[in-house]
Design an enzyme around this catalytic site. Structure first.
Site, PDB file in Angstrom:
ATOM      1  CD  GLU A   1      -2.450   1.432   2.548  1.00 39.80           C
ATOM      2  OE1 GLU A   1      -3.766   0.656   2.402  1.00 39.80           O
ATOM      3  OE2 GLU A   1      -2.165   2.365   3.423  1.00 39.80           O
TER       4      GLU A   1
ATOM      5  CB  ALA B   1      -7.232  15.222   0.594  1.00 37.50           C
TER       6      ALA B   1
END
Length: 290
Positions: free
Chosen positions: A21, A55
């Protein structure tokens, strides 16, 4: 290739999946830092790389999509794009999915996302299972979901937690990746509960090497992972010696992975924290087992 297909192939080979990840660079960091991360991970031949959800607002400015496309197009490694729904409407999620599909990203890790007490959440999606169902309605996507060996921090008990997980699988999740944990016995007990509940998709163990004290304090506060005595002794002994703590944290993660593979785990998902040097040290110690 879908993540489920990767697991099926590795199962026939008698080997576990090994994946990483990474996360998009912070807004104040140069975008090319992601190349250094990916260049460092490439030589370890991960089966896939997941990218956390960046974001921002619309898919027109979504770093997750761009990095996932880079992983597949330039590095030729399957990508798993995270997608959260707590701050998005159905229309916005539909737009994000269209952008992912246009970039040929079809593997998605569907998450509710963390609720920010300062930002009122959207009400189109309340749970990850609802997002999974919606994604499956939108076309040829392969969906993964998160699971929690110690139970989700908002769930009242472990039985309710595994029943909620079953809802994700029934909605279409084909693969589960676990939250980080530091006690393998908790993971084994969780897998047993999941199988008893009729959850038969691959379950991948999420491992985070702890290399500094601030990291563990932050992660435990966010996810509520318990700390076994062995881990706590390590942290206490080396907390004021950064280099020793890094080495001990890497050794602890290696020990976890060796035990998991020895006990037949289906996959290891390494939370790299965008640190390929740490990932490399772990890989060097476990690659012969994969």
């Amino acid at each position: 290739m879908s993540i489920a297909e990767i697991f099926a192939r590795k199962k026939t080979e008698g080997r576990p999946v090994f994946s990483f990840e990474i996360f998009p660079p912070k807004k104040d960091s140069p975008v090319d830092t992601i190349y250094r991360t990916l260049d460092g991970l490439q030589g370890m031949s991960p089966d896939f790389i997941s990218v956390t959800f960046g974001a921002g607002g619309s898919g027109k400015d979504q770093p997750t999509r761009d990095i996932a496309a880079l992983i597949q197009g330039q590095y030729h490694i399957p990508a798993l794009a995270h997608l959260t729904c707590v701050n998005y409407s159905r229309q916005e999620i539909s737009s994000l999915l269209e952008d992912l599909k246009a970039a040929k990203i079809t593997n998605i890790l569907a998450l509710r996302g963390d609720i920010n007490p300062n930002i009122p959440p959207h009400t189109d999606f309340h749970y990850a299972a609802e997002l999974i169902s919606f994604i499956k309605e939108q076309g040829d996507f392969h969906v993964s979901a998160a699971c929690y060996p110690e139970g989700h921090c908002e769930c009242p008990d472990l039985v309710t937690d595994v029943l909620n997980l079953r809802k994700k699988v029934d909605a279409g999740a084909e693969h589960l990746v676990s939250q980080l944990f530091f006690d393998n016995n908790l993971f084994y007990s969780f897998v047993e509960r999941a199988r008893i509940a009729g959850i038969n998709v691959p379950i991948e163990a999420g491992i985070m090497p702890v290399v500094n004290k601030r990291q563990i304090e932050r992660m435990v506060s966010l996810c509520g992972a318990s700390l076994p005595a062995k881990f706590s002794r390590m942290m206490s002994r080396y907390s004021d010696r950064p280099e020793a703590l890094r080495d001990a944290g890497i050794a602890y993660a290696v020990d976890q992975i060796v035990d998991l593979i020895s006990n037949g785990v289906e996959g290891i998902h390494l939370y790299t924290m965008n640190n390929p040097q740490v990932a490399r040290r772990i890989w060097d110690n476990v690659s012969s087992l994969l």
